[in-house]
Design a protein around this motif. Structure first.
Motif, short mmCIF file in Angstrom:
data_model
loop_
_atom_site.label_atom_id
_atom_site.label_comp_id
_atom_site.label_asym_id
_atom_site.label_seq_id
_atom_site.Cartn_x
_atom_site.Cartn_y
_atom_site.Cartn_z
N ILE A 1 0.85 -1.20 0.00
CA ILE A 1 0.00 0.00 0.00
C ILE A 1 0.88 1.25 0.00
N SER A 2 1.94 1.25 0.82
CA SER A 2 2.85 2.39 0.88
C SER A 2 3.56 2.59 -0.46
N ILE A 3 3.97 1.49 -1.09
CA ILE A 3 4.61 1.58 -2.41
C ILE A 3 3.64 2.18 -3.42
N GLN A 4 2.41 1.72 -3.40
CA GLN A 4 1.40 2.23 -4.34
C GLN A 4 1.16 3.72 -4.14
N LYS A 5 1.11 4.16 -2.89
CA LYS A 5 0.90 5.59 -2.62
C LYS A 5 2.08 6.41 -3.10
N THR A 6 3.30 5.88 -2.90
CA THR A 6 4.49 6.59 -3.35
C THR A 6 4.52 6.70 -4.87
N LEU A 7 4.16 5.63 -5.55
CA LEU A 7 4.10 5.66 -7.02
C LEU A 7 3.10 6.70 -7.51
N ASN A 8 1.96 6.76 -6.84
CA ASN A 8 0.93 7.74 -7.23
C ASN A 8 1.42 9.17 -7.06
N TYR B 1 16.19 7.09 -6.79
CA TYR B 1 14.85 6.59 -7.08
C TYR B 1 14.85 5.28 -7.85
N ILE B 2 15.84 5.06 -8.73
CA ILE B 2 15.89 3.79 -9.46
C ILE B 2 16.16 2.64 -8.49
N THR B 3 17.01 2.89 -7.50
CA THR B 3 17.26 1.88 -6.48
C THR B 3 15.99 1.60 -5.70
N TRP B 4 15.22 2.63 -5.42
CA TRP B 4 13.94 2.45 -4.72
C TRP B 4 13.01 1.58 -5.55
N ILE B 5 12.96 1.79 -6.86
CA ILE B 5 12.12 0.97 -7.73
C ILE B 5 12.57 -0.48 -7.69
N LEU B 6 13.88 -0.71 -7.68
CA LEU B 6 14.41 -2.07 -7.56
C LEU B 6 13.95 -2.69 -6.24
N GLN B 7 14.09 -1.94 -5.16
CA GLN B 7 13.67 -2.46 -3.85
C GLN B 7 12.18 -2.80 -3.85
N PRO C 1 14.54 -1.64 4.59
CA PRO C 1 13.79 -0.39 4.40
C PRO C 1 13.80 0.05 2.93
N LEU C 2 12.66 0.47 2.42
CA LEU C 2 12.60 0.97 1.05
C LEU C 2 13.05 2.43 1.07
#
Length: 305
Positions: free
Chosen positions: A181-188, A249-255, A267-268
């Protein structure tokens, strides 16, 4: 006292293990919840199965060796006709289920009306039920093949599954993974995507991850990609190799992508540290890739294709 839905879901996630196709995993949990809302307590008993685990299962009741190792166990009855690589469990595309007593303490294997109703719910969600097979009826078994054979899957082809959850109203009681859910909110917020924060990894969330990667490749490396969320040859070619020490941010996407596949990178935080490196290594080993602890084109393709 009736067993709690959360307990059934948590046990099901544990039994499915890592390596599950995200659509199959989310659909399985939806099936458990829909059945529960109809007064039927059901649990997933199996999901992803390694080739060695499949060999061990196939060896029951037989004299059998695989990769030079003996897996024979004549003391047990034959339970499967699928050799390693010939079961959709080996590709994270199948699950087994059973009915649970209301208090959650007893497994019920009788194929009764409740069992058949759970199978019907599964079929509504896109599963094929082993109970419908003619030659060998496998009543606990549900699978999504995407129309692919074992040989096609062994060759590396990936199924394109229909995530039917996104075409139906999600029950209000349904709560997915809080980290997703947190990942989805960050992507949005970061990439102006518009995905529902439901905690399940489906095609829309995957598309948003690809959009994020395309955006960052354009910003940081001037790749001039069309930000469409499609994993095409241009995006695959444009990917960059990440290794320990990388940040951003690319590393975050990988995580995020690793977490979606069931491999926690810690931690992401966009920092490629030891935990991210170990998660990547375990993922590469599980996918039988070159386990070099670096996220190159092969790894990105496996995660997002």
């Amino acid at each position: 006292m009736t067993v709690a839905l959360r307990t059934l879901l948590d046990l099901s996630v544990k039994k499915m293990g890592k390596g599950m196709n995200p659509v199959v995993k989310a659909s399985a949990l939806e099936m458990v919840e829909r059945a529960y809302n109809e007064g039927i307590t059901v649990q997933i008993s199996a999901g992803y199965r390694s080739l060695e685990e499949q060999a061990n299962l196939y060896g029951q009741g037989r004299v059998y060796s695989y990769n030079g190792k003996n897996y024979s166990n004549l003391a047990k009855p034959i339970v499967t006709n699928a050799k390693p690589g010939q079961s959709y469990h080996n590709f994270g595309l199948a699950i087994d289920f059973f009915i649970v007593s209301d208090d959650g303490k007893k497994a019920i294997w009788t194929v009764n009306s409740k069992w058949q109703r759970v199978a019907a719910i599964g079929k509504e969600l896109g599963f094929i039920w082993g109970g419908d097979w003619i030659s060998f009826r496998d009543y606990p078994h549900l699978e999504m093949t995407g129309g692919l054979s074992y040989k096609q899957l062994q060759a590396g082809k990936k199924p394109h599954l229909t995530f039917k959850l996104e075409k139906m109203e999600m029950p209000k009681a349904s709560k997915g993974d809080s980290h997703i859910i947190s990942i989805q909110k960050t992507l949005n917020s970061r990439y102006k995507t518009n995905i529902e924060g439901d905690g399940f990894y489906g095609p829309k969330t995957r598309l948003a991850l690809i959009k994020g990667l395309q955006t960052e490749l354009n910003k940081q490396y001037n790749k001039k990609l069309i930000v469409d969320g499609k994993w095409g040859p241009k995006t695959k070619t444009a990917t960059v190799t990440l290794k320990k020490g990388a940040a951003g941010y690319i590393t975050w996407i990988l995580q995020a992508a690793l977490y979606m596949e069931g491999y926690s990178p810690g931690p992401l935080d966009g920092e490629f540290g030891e935990k991210t490196e170990m998660a990547l290594y375990k993922y590469q080993k599980a996918k039988k890739m070159t386990a070099d602890k670096q996220a190159g084109k092969e790894t990105w393709n496996e995660l997002l294709a």
